[in-house]
Design an enzyme around this catalytic site. Structure first.
Site, PDB file in Angstrom:
ATOM      1  CG  ASP A  16      -9.881  23.327  -0.837  1.00 59.77           C
ATOM      2  OD1 ASP A  16      -9.005  23.267  -1.721  1.00 59.77           O
ATOM      3  OD2 ASP A  16      -9.637  23.529   0.358  1.00 59.77           O
ATOM      4  N   GLY A  18     -13.974  22.474  -5.887  1.00 55.66           N
ATOM      5  CA  GLY A  18     -14.051  21.430  -6.923  1.00 55.66           C
ATOM      6  C   GLY A  18     -13.707  22.012  -8.285  1.00 55.66           C
ATOM      7  CE  LYS A  21     -17.111  16.164 -11.468  1.00 57.97           C
ATOM      8  NZ  LYS A  21     -18.063  15.222 -10.960  1.00 57.97           N
ATOM      9  CG  ASN A  41      -1.385  28.909  -2.865  1.00 58.03           C
ATOM     10  OD1 ASN A  41      -1.200  28.627  -4.043  1.00 58.03           O
ATOM     11  ND2 ASN A  41      -1.803  30.097  -2.485  1.00 58.03           N
ATOM     12  N   GLY A  43      -4.510  23.021  -4.512  1.00 54.11           N
ATOM     13  CA  GLY A  43      -4.592  21.565  -4.612  1.00 54.11           C
ATOM     14  C   GLY A  43      -5.858  21.249  -5.366  1.00 54.11           C
ATOM     15  CG  HIS A  44      -6.793  22.979  -8.502  1.00 51.03           C
ATOM     16  ND1 HIS A  44      -6.563  23.917  -9.476  1.00 51.03           N
ATOM     17  CD2 HIS A  44      -6.991  23.678  -7.364  1.00 51.03           C
ATOM     18  CE1 HIS A  44      -6.626  25.123  -8.942  1.00 51.03           C
ATOM     19  NE2 HIS A  44      -6.877  25.004  -7.655  1.00 51.03           N
ATOM     20  NE  ARG A 143       9.343  48.559  -6.338  1.00 50.18           N
ATOM     21  CZ  ARG A 143       9.199  49.817  -5.987  1.00 50.18           C
ATOM     22  NH1 ARG A 143       9.225  50.754  -6.890  1.00 50.18           N
ATOM     23  NH2 ARG A 143       9.023  50.144  -4.726  1.00 50.18           N
ATOM     24  CD  GLN A 224      -4.881  30.060  -4.104  1.00 52.91           C
ATOM     25  OE1 GLN A 224      -4.600  30.881  -4.958  1.00 52.91           O
ATOM     26  NE2 GLN A 224      -4.267  28.899  -4.031  1.00 52.91           N
ATOM     27  CB  ALA A 299      -6.136  18.729  -2.314  1.00 54.04           C
ATOM     28  NE  ARG A 305     -10.399  20.870   1.588  1.00 52.57           N
ATOM     29  CZ  ARG A 305     -10.556  20.138   0.479  1.00 52.57           C
ATOM     30  NH1 ARG A 305     -11.702  19.547   0.211  1.00 52.57           N
ATOM     31  NH2 ARG A 305      -9.548  20.015  -0.366  1.00 52.57           N
ATOM     32  CE  LYS A 331     -16.783  17.292  -1.843  1.00 50.39           C
ATOM     33  NZ  LYS A 331     -15.456  17.421  -1.218  1.00 50.39           N
TER      34      LYS A 331
HETATM   35  P1  GDP Z   1     -10.349  22.618  -5.862  1.00 52.64           P
HETATM   36  O1  GDP Z   1      -9.193  23.096  -5.075  1.00 52.64           O
HETATM   37  O2  GDP Z   1     -11.408  23.648  -6.019  1.00 52.64           O
HETATM   38  O3  GDP Z   1      -9.958  22.009  -7.178  1.00 52.64           O
HETATM   39  O4  GDP Z   1     -11.011  21.438  -5.005  1.00 52.64           O
HETATM   40  P2  GDP Z   1     -10.230  20.251  -4.250  1.00 52.64           P
HETATM   41  O5  GDP Z   1      -9.785  19.258  -5.243  1.00 52.64           O
HETATM   42  O6  GDP Z   1      -9.215  20.795  -3.309  1.00 52.64           O
HETATM   43  O7  GDP Z   1     -11.378  19.688  -3.327  1.00 52.64           O
HETATM   44  C1  GDP Z   1     -12.550  19.152  -3.845  1.00 52.64           C
HETATM   45  C2  GDP Z   1     -12.657  17.707  -3.350  1.00 52.64           C
HETATM   46  O8  GDP Z   1     -13.970  17.227  -3.592  1.00 52.64           O
HETATM   47  C3  GDP Z   1     -11.752  16.737  -4.102  1.00 52.64           C
HETATM   48  O9  GDP Z   1     -11.401  15.687  -3.240  1.00 52.64           O
HETATM   49  C4  GDP Z   1     -12.655  16.220  -5.227  1.00 52.64           C
HETATM   50  O10 GDP Z   1     -12.267  14.929  -5.689  1.00 52.64           O
HETATM   51  C5  GDP Z   1     -13.964  16.163  -4.515  1.00 52.64           C
HETATM   52  N1  GDP Z   1     -15.146  16.386  -5.363  1.00 52.64           N
HETATM   53  C6  GDP Z   1     -15.298  17.257  -6.405  1.00 52.64           C
HETATM   54  N2  GDP Z   1     -16.575  17.238  -6.839  1.00 52.64           N
HETATM   55  C7  GDP Z   1     -17.232  16.337  -6.061  1.00 52.64           C
HETATM   56  C8  GDP Z   1     -18.583  15.914  -5.995  1.00 52.64           C
HETATM   57  O11 GDP Z   1     -19.452  16.344  -6.726  1.00 52.64           O
HETATM   58  N3  GDP Z   1     -18.879  14.991  -5.030  1.00 52.64           N
HETATM   59  C9  GDP Z   1     -17.963  14.489  -4.168  1.00 52.64           C
HETATM   60  N4  GDP Z   1     -18.369  13.608  -3.264  1.00 52.64           N
HETATM   61  N5  GDP Z   1     -16.680  14.882  -4.209  1.00 52.64           N
HETATM   62  C10 GDP Z   1     -16.323  15.801  -5.129  1.00 52.64           C
HETATM   63  P1  IMO Z   2      -7.335  25.685  -3.996  1.00 50.38           P
HETATM   64  O1  IMO Z   2      -6.812  26.243  -5.292  1.00 50.38           O
HETATM   65  C1  IMO Z   2      -8.246  26.383   0.198  1.00 50.38           C
HETATM   66  C2  IMO Z   2      -5.748  29.304   2.280  1.00 50.38           C
HETATM   67  C3  IMO Z   2      -4.847  28.797   3.382  1.00 50.38           C
HETATM   68  C4  IMO Z   2      -4.826  30.010   4.285  1.00 50.38           C
HETATM   69  C5  IMO Z   2      -4.815  31.168   3.293  1.00 50.38           C
HETATM   70  C6  IMO Z   2      -3.435  31.732   2.978  1.00 50.38           C
HETATM   71  O2  IMO Z   2      -7.041  24.254  -3.783  1.00 50.38           O
HETATM   72  O3  IMO Z   2      -8.766  26.051  -3.810  1.00 50.38           O
HETATM   73  P2  IMO Z   2      -1.395  30.841   1.526  1.00 50.38           P
HETATM   74  O4  IMO Z   2      -0.592  29.583   1.621  1.00 50.38           O
HETATM   75  O5  IMO Z   2      -2.078  31.017   0.213  1.00 50.38           O
HETATM   76  O6  IMO Z   2      -0.618  32.050   1.920  1.00 50.38           O
HETATM   77  O7  IMO Z   2      -2.540  30.672   2.645  1.00 50.38           O
HETATM   78  O8  IMO Z   2      -5.399  30.661   2.106  1.00 50.38           O
HETATM   79  N1  IMO Z   2      -5.575  28.633   0.984  1.00 50.38           N
HETATM   80  C7  IMO Z   2      -6.450  27.766   0.469  1.00 50.38           C
HETATM   81  N2  IMO Z   2      -7.578  27.239   0.995  1.00 50.38           N
HETATM   82  N3  IMO Z   2      -7.867  26.063  -1.054  1.00 50.38           N
HETATM   83  C8  IMO Z   2      -6.770  26.602  -1.602  1.00 50.38           C
HETATM   84  O9  IMO Z   2      -6.438  26.431  -2.895  1.00 50.38           O
HETATM   85  C9  IMO Z   2      -5.966  27.461  -0.819  1.00 50.38           C
HETATM   86  N4  IMO Z   2      -4.817  28.138  -1.033  1.00 50.38           N
HETATM   87  C10 IMO Z   2      -4.605  28.855   0.063  1.00 50.38           C
HETATM   88  O10 IMO Z   2      -5.404  27.669   4.018  1.00 50.38           O
HETATM   89  O11 IMO Z   2      -6.027  30.086   5.024  1.00 50.38           O
HETATM   90 MG    MG Z   3      -8.094  22.559  -3.398  1.00 50.42          MG
END
Ligand code: GDP
Ligand code: IMO
Ligand code: MG
Length: 424
Positions: A16, A18, A21, A41, A43-44, A143, A224, A299, A305, A331
């Site tokens: 998470d 970012g 983005k 798993n 969420g981007h 397997r 992740q 996400a 978080r 951020k």
């Molecule tokens: P990812 O899993 O690494 O793609 O990140 P996520 O999308 O799960 O979480 C990042 C969150 O921060 C999302 O809600 C984005 O819209 C938000 N975000 C990304 N960059 C920025 C930033 O520079 N500032 C703020 N305020 N939010 C951001």
């Molecule tokens: P993105 O790509 C944040 C965390 C789960 C848990 C552990 C194992 O959005 O950054 P899983 O379902 O993969 O077996 O869970 O990993 N986790 C994440 N935490 N961002 C993610 O993906 C994650 N994908 C898995 O919360 O702690």
């Molecule tokens: Mg994410």
């Protein structure tokens, strides 16, 4: 053989950061964008002119003209993939030659999702996303997996699903008292999904390698973060794949010499979802403030978080295992208004100074972070587009991050929207 290389985006922390983005921005200049590990798993989040897209299985490049590839290292929930495609189609994204699903990717089956839920209900819970990721990768290694290609061979699919479901039903009954799954229903259902996905299935190994050899711009999108990597993360509180650059070759069939440079993505602070050690976690009002201002809710699962300060020790570990050359700090805007900003330069563990991330999770859990303190700033950063226009205190903080990690801070994100980015 061409010496052309590809660019890679990986998370430096526990996910998470970012990445979505940053990948969206870089996709504007990419011909091919490839997911190489993880599954639903992830969420981007991508925000374009205020409109929010959350991608789970598809690469964040899907909003551009790039061809998007879900490679062999990804575990694919076909239902989730079809839902995601349908949702994007409603919003104007067209699917055709711009999407390729590897015939070698493993399929997340219904029993994987059930088992993930049951495992998590017991002792030693990881706090997974319950998307069946761990059980699917476990079957792949044992397997006992079903690959995308198997879906198109009726005899093979039937044989595999019947044998595997029989075993899973025994586990589900004996350990959890759960009712049995009907293998024929699974076969029929999954053949239906497979038929819908057929136009997109193919040999992604040859496709991605050929693209790189021809000098096309290929971008690998990590899911992740490095600290969730199954080998190098905070085991067992990790995901079940190699979620850093180490996973690219195995997850795509692209040899290491064609991979790089690696761009790391790190938040200006740090977050984690689920269980496991997090030395710089703020369990007080400040942690809550970061969560509210930063909108730190999952996400994928909507879970709050955990929030804390930037951890130099775990980040240096991520820089080392990935070979990160530059980082995007996201951020930074969220830190505006804080009197003090902290950065953990090392730990104290059992009274000793520790500068390298310990391998043992229980040792890391005992780590007391030692902080360097920085002055905060009050300005709203969201309209700033040039590095020189950032407040002096923000530049001092970023300069320190750069010196400490020995990598260039090449991008700074100051808001959710695509536009709210400073390129250096
Ligand atoms: P990812 O899993 O690494 O793609 O990140 P996520 O999308 O799960 O979480 C990042 C969150 O921060 C999302 O809600 C984005 O819209 C938000 N975000 C990304 N960059 C920025 C930033 O520079 N500032 C703020 N305020 N939010 C951001
Ligand atoms: P993105 O790509 C944040 C965390 C789960 C848990 C552990 C194992 O959005 O950054 P899983 O379902 O993969 O077996 O869970 O990993 N986790 C994440 N935490 N961002 C993610 O993906 C994650 N994908 C898995 O919360 O702690
Ligand atoms: Mg994410």
């Amino acid at each position: 053989m061409s010496t052309a290389k590809s660019t890679c985006v990986v998370g430096v922390q526990w996910g998470d950061e970012g990445k979505g983005k940053i990948v969206d921005i870089l996709s504007q200049k990419a011909d091919v964008v490839v997911r190489f590990q993880g599954g639903g798993n992830a969420g981007h989040t991508v925000v374009v002119k205020g409109e929010k897209f959350v991608l789970h299985l598809l690469p964040s490049g899907i909003l551009h003209k790039s061809t998007c590839v879900v490679a062999n290292g990804v575990v694919v929930d076909l239902i989730q993939l079809l839902d995601e495609m349908a949702e994007l189609e409603k919003r104007g994204v067209k699917f055709g030659k711009n999407f390729l699903l590897s015939d070698r990717a493993h399929v997340v089956m219904p029993y994987h999702k059930f088992l993930d839920k049951h495992f998590e209900a017991g002792k030693g819970k990881i706090g997974t996303t319950q998307r069946g990721i761990g059980p699917c990768y476990a079957d792949k290694a044992a397997r006992k997996g079903v690959r995308v290609a198997d879906l198109y061979n009726e005899a093979v699919l039937k044989d595999r699903v019947f044998a595997i479901t029989d075993e899973k039903n025994k586990i589900l009954a004996a350990l959890y008292g759960a009712p049995p799954l009907d293998p024929q229903r699974i076969v029929d259902e999954y053949r239906g999904y497979a038929a819908k996905l057929k136009p997109f299935v193919g040999d992604a190994v040859d496709f991605v390698n050929t693209a790189i050899d021809k000098g096309k711009r290929v971008l690998f999108e990590g899911a992740q973060g490095s600290l969730l990597d199954i080998d190098f993360g905070t085991y067992p509180f990790v995901t079940s794949s190699n979620s850093d650059a180490c996973g690219i070759s195995a997850g795509t069939g692209v040899p290491p010499k064609k991979i790089g440079p690696i761009l790391g993505v790190a938040k200006a602070y740090c977050t984690r979802v689920g269980e496991g050690p997090f030395p710089t976690e703020l369990k007080d009002g400040l942690g809550e403030k970061l969560r509210e201002v930063g909108g730190e809710y999952g996400a994928t699962t909507g879970r709050p978080r955990r929030c804390g300060w930037f951890d130099g020790v775990t980040s240096l570990h991520a820089v080392q295992i990935n070979g990160i050359e530059s980082v995007a700090i996201t951020k930074l805007d969220v830190l505006s208004g804080l009197d003090e900003i902290r950065f953990a330069t090392h730990y104290k563990i059992d009274g000793k100074k520790v500068e390298v991330m310990p391998s043992e999770t229980d040792v890391l859990a005992r780590a007391e972070p030692v902080y360097k303190s920085f002055k905060g700033w009050t300005e709203d950063l969201s309209k700033i587009r040039r590095y020189q226009d950032l407040p002096k205190a923000a530049k001092i903080y970023l300069n320190f991050v750069e010196r400490y990690l020995k990598v260039k801070v090449s991008m700074i994100s100051v808001g959710k929207d695509r536009e709210k980015t400073i390129l250096r």
